[in-house]
Enzyme design. Structure first.
Site, mmCIF file in Angstrom:
data_model
loop_
_atom_site.group_PDB
_atom_site.id
_atom_site.type_symbol
_atom_site.label_atom_id
_atom_site.label_comp_id
_atom_site.label_asym_id
_atom_site.label_seq_id
_atom_site.Cartn_x
_atom_site.Cartn_y
_atom_site.Cartn_z
ATOM 1 C CG ASP A 1 -2.090 1.577 1.653
ATOM 2 O OD1 ASP A 1 -1.741 1.783 0.159
ATOM 3 O OD2 ASP A 1 -2.935 0.805 2.495
ATOM 4 C CG ASP B 1 -3.282 3.951 -2.868
ATOM 5 O OD1 ASP B 1 -4.265 2.638 -3.447
ATOM 6 O OD2 ASP B 1 -3.711 4.207 -2.034
ATOM 7 C CD GLU B 2 -4.997 -0.546 -0.961
ATOM 8 O OE1 GLU B 2 -5.653 -1.445 -0.580
ATOM 9 O OE2 GLU B 2 -6.154 0.975 -0.135
#
Length: 416
Positions: free
Chosen positions: A13, A109-110
């Site tokens: 993350d 973003d992950e």
């Protein structure tokens, strides 16, 4: 019989992603309270992301700009640069793919990574996670928090436990001590409404979910209740998909948070029509047609409503989709509080080549003319750009942002 190999799953993350990219691109922002906000010139804009210092001062994602400034008087507000976020999202995934081809995005973003069987190349899960953490920092100037576990659910929980720039491991042997005391809301897919419903029955922690009767959870939450019990009990076995996997398209939608409140039906119609242009285009790209339309409305008090209806026939037409969405809105929505966000979605999709049931009450000549018009518009836009031709009523201020946020990839559903 050959023993099944133990799975090693990572969840990586990117910390405060939008704000971190802004601080990396502009070093003068480092060490300061920064918030990335839509419609920065307008008091109705909202916080899209915040730095760690802004978070510590009480700034939250989704907070209105003026409220964020009240919480943090020295807050520096910057407009979003979605092209840069997409760029660094792809660069980060390229780093992950040096370790495994099982890289499944969950938003920009992950990502989950399955490094099972790759230990001879990248070491143990903890060693691989530490190498990824250092590499992202050294090559991109960004930080990641990584969870290491034997399934996707616990790997994601691990990445949330220590932030920023940290690695946390949850094993089969210690997950009861590390995971079960956590609030139920920390478990993936336990949203606010589910948390409230669980609390009514004295279920407050992840351990409480695991200790509950699965059939009781099913009785109050449906099949999702069984899934949550499996997650809490450490039984999740969902795969991490290959980096080239494309999920089947089940619906095509387009939504936006407006730069100012929508206060009249005409303003809502213009937003609906603009959103529907993109939906019609994507239906053609995927060679699909919609047999239903759904519209979601979020009011200025952040409460939402959703309505849907069937279409009389399968269509790719932006105008037909927009008109159905407008009819849904005008018949179902009760005005009171101004509207902040609108989403239109084409649902119940079928292949565009699938035969349609003949309906004597449909003007097929009109539909044929409309389809030829849509094909012509598509060709003009392909050759000369998206804004080369569009409905005249969409000229002027639509109260819609033009900053590229529509390119953001939102999380999908994990459950492969």
């Amino acid at each position: 019989m050959q023993k099944m190999q133990k799975r090693t799953i990572l969840h990586s993350d990117l910390n405060c992603f939008y704000a971190s990219v802004e601080m990396m691109l502009n070093p003068e922002l480092r060490g300061k309270a920064v918030a990335v906000c839509g419609a920065t010139e307008d008091r109705h804009g909202i916080v899209l992301a915040k730095s760690e210092l802004a978070k510590q001062a009480g700034v939250k994602t989704g907070m209105v700009n003026w409220e964020a400034r009240q919480r943090c008087p020295n807050l520096i507000i910057v407009p979003p640069q979605y092209d840069q976020y997409l760029k660094y999202s792809k660069l980060t995934r390229a780093i992950y793919q040096r370790f495994t081809d099982r890289v499944e995005p969950y938003g920009m973003d992950e990502c989950w990574l399955d490094i099972t069987g790759c230990q001879h190349i990248c070491g143990t899960g903890m060693e691989a996670a530490e190498t990824i953490r250092r590499t992202v920092r050294e090559e991109l100037g960004l930080t990641v928090s990584i969870g290491v576990s034997y399934n996707k659910i616990f790997a994601k929980l691990g990445s949330d436990m220590k932030k920023p720039d940290a690695v946390t491991e949850i094993t089969r042997e210690d997950f009861k001590e590390k995971v079960w005391p956590l609030p139920a809301s920390d478990l993936l897919y336990v949203g606010r409404a589910t948390e409230v419903k669980l609390s009514r029955y004295g279920i407050h922690t992840i351990g409480d979910i695991a200790a509950s009767d699965p059939q009781f959870l099913r009785s109050i939450l449906g099949v999702n209740g069984l899934a949550l019990w499996r997650y809490a009990a450490g039984l999740d076995d969902a795969r991490v998909m290959h980096k080239d996997f494309v999920s089947p398209v089940k619906s095509i939608g387009h939504g936006i948070t407006c730069t100012a409140d929508l206060e009249t039906p005409e303003e809502v119609w213009k937003v609906i029509l603009e959103l529907s242009q993109d939906i019609g285009h994507k239906l053609r790209v995927h060679e699909l047609a919609a047999t239903g339309v759904q519209i979601s409305i979020r009011k200025n008090d952040l409460c939402g409503q959703q309505f849907q209806a069937k279409l009389n026939h399968a269509t790719q037409s932006p105008m037909i989709i927009a008109r159905k969405a407008r009819a849904l809105f005008e018949t179902k929505y009760k005005w009171g509080i101004p509207i902040r966000a609108v989403c239109v979605r084409a649902i119940n999709l079928v292949p565009q080549t699938e035969p349609d049931q003949i309906n004597l009450f449909i003007d097929t000549d009109y539909l044929d003319r409309l389809d030829k018009l849509d094909v012509t518009v598509e060709e003009i836009r392909r050759r000369f750009g998206k804004r080369a031709i569009y409905p005249a009523c969409l000229m002027g201020d639509l109260k819609m942002p033009g900053d590229g946020r529509c390119s953001v990839i939102m999380p999908g559903v994990m459950g492969h």
